[in-house]
Scaffold this active site. Structure first.
Site: not given
Ligand code: GLN
Length: 471
Positions: A70, A147, A172
């Protein structure tokens, strides 16, 4: 072919690693043109690594295995931007610990996968300025989830052995795994080193694995987990040989979370979970209804307060002077700082900086951030009570299957945040969890999530094997 078999063949010379790596890279390039799963494909360094391996020892657990990373996880000499324009041109001079471990075991780094900017999103549509939105591997009109959208997308689409290193702050890893129909495991907070991970929210971030099957997941987890003195939150505790875990026939006791099947959950998703529960029961696994009222009532608010407060401090260092994007310095610091940040942060990053800064301001800190931290402790206690009786908790990973990209455009920020209702609990409380594909609707995959007590990743691998076998 799973990773173990691929490694076996590569070690015995039955696979031409150089030729194969070249094929994999060109396949990634082809897929990327259509689906946008990579921000960078490291063609030259991947081929170089394959050539080195060809000449060298073949002992590594990931010998010759392609691994994608990532974008927010640093890879030496490869542009690492966490999906943000503000980091353009930043080439780390070091590897994150997880990357170092993968390389030492003979893994070949394919490139940096696309994500919501700094991890700010659930659908990978909040990409940085000038970045592209990844598309769902099953239906291009739909989201990959976020994400870690690129990580899940390429894991599904690439028909070669491969695993992805991904990151989760609030879901995410599990969310995109669920939408793309692959496995996503997020470990206990502190089990895997965060050294070299670009912070979103320090008290929440974890690095984990996305893979095509449970054995691959176990093997990669085994490689990346363990104590690291470079990370002050790393846990110095005994670890497992995850790849050797057998499907345990001992009786597991599972709690099905009542609140996770109430209103707002897609009917087909609910049906899938209940169908799986039926199958588990027929294997003499005990499943009983349990309740997490606090987590489901206050999880979203608590998560977004803490994560945004921490994100806003973390982003303060990106001012166009130390890393990445810069311009000719003109005016005073404030003028320059706002010019650079106005241009290089997307709308969602700006929203989170403003909300997070507000929640940390003198006068509001006690009412918001510190209160949220207290609620978080109460939530841990709520979970812990259940784990004194149950091995695992089951719920959907997401309340729905992958929505269409044009539907997401219509959601308000709050509706967007509400989609994380299932995943924020375990993430806030540092519990390991796994999303496993089970069932589908109109061909779109559905994910089931299991959560275990701290440091009980072993049980997640066990249940993953059971579900995979049920099919
Ligand atoms: N959807 C969550 C957020 O927007 C989690 C994102 C993540 O785990 N990086 O913060």
């Amino acid at each position: 072919m799973d990773i173990k078999n691929y490694v076996k063949k590569a070690r015995s010379g039955k696979i031409d690693l150089i030729k194969n790596t070249k094929n994999i890279i060109s396949e990634c390039e082809k897929i990327n043109k259509e689906y946008n799963y990579f921000n960078v494909i490291s063609k030259d360094s991947a081929i170089k690594k394959a050539e080195e391996l060809y000449k060298k020892d073949s002992k590594g657990k990931l010998f010759g295995v392609p691994v994608s990373v990532k974008d927010c996880i640093c890879v030496k000499d490869v542009e690492s931007r966490a999906g943000s324009k503000i980091l353009s041109g930043y080439n780390p001079v070091f590897d994150a610990t997880v990357v170092d471990k993968v390389k030492k075991e003979g893994g070949i780094i394919l490139g940096k996968t696309s994500q919501d900017e700094f991890g700010f999103g659930s659908f990978n549509v909040n990409v940085g300025v000038d970045f592209k939105i990844p598309k769902n591997p099953v239906d291009k009109e739909r989201t990959c989830g976020g994400s870690s959208g690129g990580a899940a997308g390429i894991t599904k689409k690439l028909e070669y052995p491969h695993a992805a290193l991904a990151e989760s702050t609030g879901g995410s890893i599990a969310a995109p795994a669920s939408y793309c129909g692959v496995i996503g495991l997020c470990p206990t907070y502190g089990r895997v080193s965060r050294y070299g991970l670009m912070d979103y929210a320090n008290s929440l971030d974890k690095i984990g694995v996305i893979s095509r099957n449970i054995d691959d997941c176990a093997l990669v987890l085994e490689v990346i987990s363990g104590y690291d003195n470079k990370d002050s939150t790393s846990l110095n505790v005994p670890d497992y040989k995850y790849s050797r875990i057998e499907q345990d026939e001992k009786k597991l006791k599972i709690g099905i979370i009542k609140e996770s099947l109430l209103e707002g959950v897609d009917k087909e998703v609910k049906k899938s979970i209940l169908r799986l529960v039926g199958k588990l029961k027929s294997k003499e696994i005990e499943v009983k209804e349990v309740s997490l009222p606090l987590v489901f009532k206050y999880g979203i608010q608590t998560y977004y307060l803490i994560s945004m407060a921490e994100a806003s401090t973390n982003l303060a260092k990106f001012c166009g002077m130390r890393y990445g994007y810069e311009e000719k310095i003109q005016g005073n610091f404030n003028d320059y700082f706002s010019k650079i940040r106005t241009k290089s942060f997307s709308r969602e990053a700006k929203r989170r900086i403003i909300l997070g800064t507000f929640a940390r301001m003198a006068g509001y800190r006690d009412a918001y951030y510190l209160k949220a931290m207290k609620v978080r402790t109460l939530m841990i206690e709520e979970y812990k009570k259940l784990f004194s009786e149950f091995d695992l908790l089951i719920s959907p990973t997401m309340p729905n299957f992958a929505p269409r990209l044009d539907e997401i455009d219509k959601l308000s920020p709050l509706e967007n945040y509400m989609m994380d209702i299932m995943t924020v609990g375990p993430n806030l409380c540092g519990f390991p969890h796994i999303s496993v594909p089970y069932g589908s609707k109109h061909n779109m995959p559905i994910g089931v999530m299991f959560t275990a007590d701290h440091l009980e990743e072993k049980k997640l691998i066990e249940i993953g094997k059971i579900v995979e076998k049920i099919g």
